[in-house]
Design a protein around this motif. Sequence first.
Motif, PDB file in Angstrom:
ATOM      1  N   TYR A 150      -3.088  -6.956  -1.224  1.00 35.21           N
ATOM      2  CA  TYR A 150      -3.952  -8.011  -0.712  1.00 35.21           C
ATOM      3  C   TYR A 150      -3.950  -8.096   0.817  1.00 35.21           C
ATOM      4  N   VAL A 151      -3.220  -7.214   1.478  1.00 34.10           N
ATOM      5  CA  VAL A 151      -3.154  -7.235   2.942  1.00 34.10           C
ATOM      6  C   VAL A 151      -4.018  -6.116   3.508  1.00 34.10           C
ATOM      7  N   GLY A 152      -5.110  -6.471   4.140  1.00 34.90           N
ATOM      8  CA  GLY A 152      -5.881  -5.475   4.873  1.00 34.90           C
ATOM      9  C   GLY A 152      -5.051  -5.027   6.070  1.00 34.90           C
ATOM     10  N   ASN A 153      -4.685  -3.751   6.109  1.00 40.59           N
ATOM     11  CA  ASN A 153      -3.738  -3.292   7.130  1.00 40.59           C
ATOM     12  C   ASN A 153      -4.220  -3.578   8.542  1.00 40.59           C
ATOM     13  N   LEU A 154      -5.524  -3.545   8.765  1.00 43.05           N
ATOM     14  CA  LEU A 154      -6.073  -3.826  10.090  1.00 43.05           C
ATOM     15  C   LEU A 154      -5.920  -5.289  10.490  1.00 43.05           C
ATOM     16  N   THR A 155      -5.514  -6.150   9.542  1.00 42.20           N
ATOM     17  CA  THR A 155      -5.302  -7.560   9.858  1.00 42.20           C
ATOM     18  C   THR A 155      -3.827  -7.940   9.892  1.00 42.20           C
ATOM     19  N   GLY A 156      -2.943  -7.056   9.444  1.00 40.82           N
ATOM     20  CA  GLY A 156      -1.547  -7.436   9.266  1.00 40.82           C
ATOM     21  C   GLY A 156      -0.746  -7.464  10.557  1.00 40.82           C
ATOM     22  N   MET A 157       0.196  -8.412  10.618  1.00 37.42           N
ATOM     23  CA  MET A 157       1.139  -8.502  11.730  1.00 37.42           C
ATOM     24  C   MET A 157       2.441  -9.084  11.199  1.00 37.42           C
ATOM     25  N   TYR A 158       3.572  -8.536  11.661  1.00 35.52           N
ATOM     26  CA  TYR A 158       4.847  -9.099  11.218  1.00 35.52           C
ATOM     27  C   TYR A 158       5.782  -9.324  12.398  1.00 35.52           C
ATOM     28  N   ASN A 159       6.739 -10.215  12.178  1.00 35.50           N
ATOM     29  CA  ASN A 159       7.713 -10.577  13.199  1.00 35.50           C
ATOM     30  C   ASN A 159       8.852  -9.563  13.159  1.00 35.50           C
ATOM     31  N   SER A 160       8.831  -8.619  14.078  1.00 35.18           N
ATOM     32  CA  SER A 160       9.841  -7.552  14.076  1.00 35.18           C
ATOM     33  C   SER A 160      11.182  -8.042  14.598  1.00 35.18           C
ATOM     34  N   GLU A 161      11.204  -9.140  15.334  1.00 35.63           N
ATOM     35  CA  GLU A 161      12.474  -9.720  15.773  1.00 35.63           C
ATOM     36  C   GLU A 161      13.269 -10.226  14.579  1.00 35.63           C
ATOM     37  N   LYS A 162      12.574 -10.839  13.631  1.00 36.92           N
ATOM     38  CA  LYS A 162      13.253 -11.404  12.465  1.00 36.92           C
ATOM     39  C   LYS A 162      13.447 -10.384  11.351  1.00 36.92           C
ATOM     40  N   LEU A 163      12.441  -9.558  11.105  1.00 38.36           N
ATOM     41  CA  LEU A 163      12.477  -8.656   9.959  1.00 38.36           C
ATOM     42  C   LEU A 163      12.997  -7.268  10.313  1.00 38.36           C
ATOM     43  N   GLY A 164      13.073  -6.950  11.604  1.00 40.49           N
ATOM     44  CA  GLY A 164      13.401  -5.601  12.025  1.00 40.49           C
ATOM     45  C   GLY A 164      12.179  -4.702  11.955  1.00 40.49           C
ATOM     46  N   LYS A 165      12.290  -3.517  12.495  1.00 39.29           N
ATOM     47  CA  LYS A 165      11.181  -2.565  12.418  1.00 39.29           C
ATOM     48  C   LYS A 165      11.092  -2.006  10.999  1.00 39.29           C
ATOM     49  N   ILE A 166       9.867  -1.869  10.513  1.00 34.69           N
ATOM     50  CA  ILE A 166       9.645  -1.404   9.147  1.00 34.69           C
ATOM     51  C   ILE A 166       8.957  -0.043   9.184  1.00 34.69           C
ATOM     52  N   TYR A 167       9.611   0.936   8.604  1.00 34.42           N
ATOM     53  CA  TYR A 167       9.054   2.280   8.501  1.00 34.42           C
ATOM     54  C   TYR A 167       8.597   2.506   7.064  1.00 34.42           C
ATOM     55  N   THR A 168       7.592   3.336   6.900  1.00 34.19           N
ATOM     56  CA  THR A 168       7.037   3.537   5.568  1.00 34.19           C
ATOM     57  C   THR A 168       7.217   4.973   5.106  1.00 34.19           C
ATOM     58  N   LYS A 169       7.211   5.162   3.794  1.00 30.05           N
ATOM     59  CA  LYS A 169       7.379   6.491   3.221  1.00 30.05           C
ATOM     60  C   LYS A 169       6.105   7.319   3.407  1.00 30.05           C
ATOM     61  N   ASP A 170       6.286   8.617   3.394  1.00 25.70           N
ATOM     62  CA  ASP A 170       5.184   9.535   3.690  1.00 25.70           C
ATOM     63  C   ASP A 170       4.394   9.856   2.417  1.00 25.70           C
ATOM     64  N   LEU A 171       3.670   8.857   1.908  1.00 28.73           N
ATOM     65  CA  LEU A 171       2.715   9.096   0.837  1.00 28.73           C
ATOM     66  C   LEU A 171       1.372   9.471   1.448  1.00 28.73           C
ATOM     67  N   LYS A 172       0.549  10.195   0.685  1.00 29.60           N
ATOM     68  CA  LYS A 172      -0.753  10.617   1.201  1.00 29.60           C
ATOM     69  C   LYS A 172      -1.646   9.421   1.476  1.00 29.60           C
ATOM     70  N   LYS A 173      -1.603   8.430   0.599  1.00 31.11           N
ATOM     71  CA  LYS A 173      -2.391   7.212   0.764  1.00 31.11           C
ATOM     72  C   LYS A 173      -1.542   6.000   0.385  1.00 31.11           C
ATOM     73  N   ARG A 174      -1.991   4.828   0.815  1.00 34.34           N
ATOM     74  CA  ARG A 174      -1.419   3.540   0.437  1.00 34.34           C
ATOM     75  C   ARG A 174      -0.033   3.298   1.022  1.00 34.34           C
ATOM     76  N   GLN A 175       0.319   4.031   2.103  1.00 30.07           N
ATOM     77  CA  GLN A 175       1.612   3.767   2.735  1.00 30.07           C
ATOM     78  C   GLN A 175       1.667   2.362   3.320  1.00 30.07           C
ATOM     79  N   ASP A 176       0.501   1.866   3.747  1.00 30.25           N
ATOM     80  CA  ASP A 176       0.460   0.530   4.328  1.00 30.25           C
ATOM     81  C   ASP A 176       0.855  -0.534   3.308  1.00 30.25           C
TER      82      ASP A 176
END
Length: 259
Positions: A150-176
């Motif tokens: 339900y999160v359009g990636n072009l609209t998403g923003m997160y608090n990296s101070e609180k949550l830390g940096k988030i890295y994603t797995k290397d899937l061909k699609k839907r990594q967001d």
Amino acid sequence: MQPLVSIITPMYNNANVIEKTINSVINQTYAHWELLLVDDASSDQIKAVIKPFTESDSRIKLFTHKDNKGAAEARNLGTEMATGNYIAFLDADDLWAANKLQLQVAQLQNNSTDVSFGSYEWIDEDNQPLNKKVHALPQLEFGKLLKANYVGNLTGMYNSEKLGKIYTKDLKKRQDWLLWLEALKRSDKPAIGIQETIAYYRITEGSLSSNKTNLIKHNFNVYRKGLGFSNVKSLVYLIQFLFEHLFVKKRLIQPITSK
């Protein structure tokens, strides 16, 4: 002091549209940002197009892959280089509304959420409106997001101070989708959706949303490869996804009858 927003934009042969994308960031009413452009070994003239921007605005920075590694690795490199309090994403062929950052920074600053997202509209390859709007849910929790993205990636923003940096797995699609699942998993608060249009998503001939067969395959891979579910559990969640997509999420895409 105003928080810094790191904006991560992966690029691959987007020379024809990247100028408009960058300008939609420059035109933001909130000015304390850095734009991290990650060129994933493009073969077009994209570096020449963005050179005037990097030379004239110190907030705009270019990073490059020598070999094409895909969107996930490009976003991960941008995340690694980010120095902001908040992290946001903007693909090279999408656009932002001018008040996008201002609305979301205010939302994250008042501590109502650690993850912000919003509604967005569709445009075509010539920047013309397609008169469709994808409405954001007012509130989104991990369990709901697990059923469908339900999160359009072009609209998403997160608090990296609180949550830390988030890295994603290397899937061909839907990594967001995996990224936003991890963000909500780390947060003790639901994501909050902004109801007004804050971005514009470009629909192209090869858009994932236009290929339903691939949509099913890639979503199964999110459950199986991304989250590590068993085949049976992945199939169960895929069935839930299909129901959610057809009877719930699809209702959020509505025609625009008036401005």
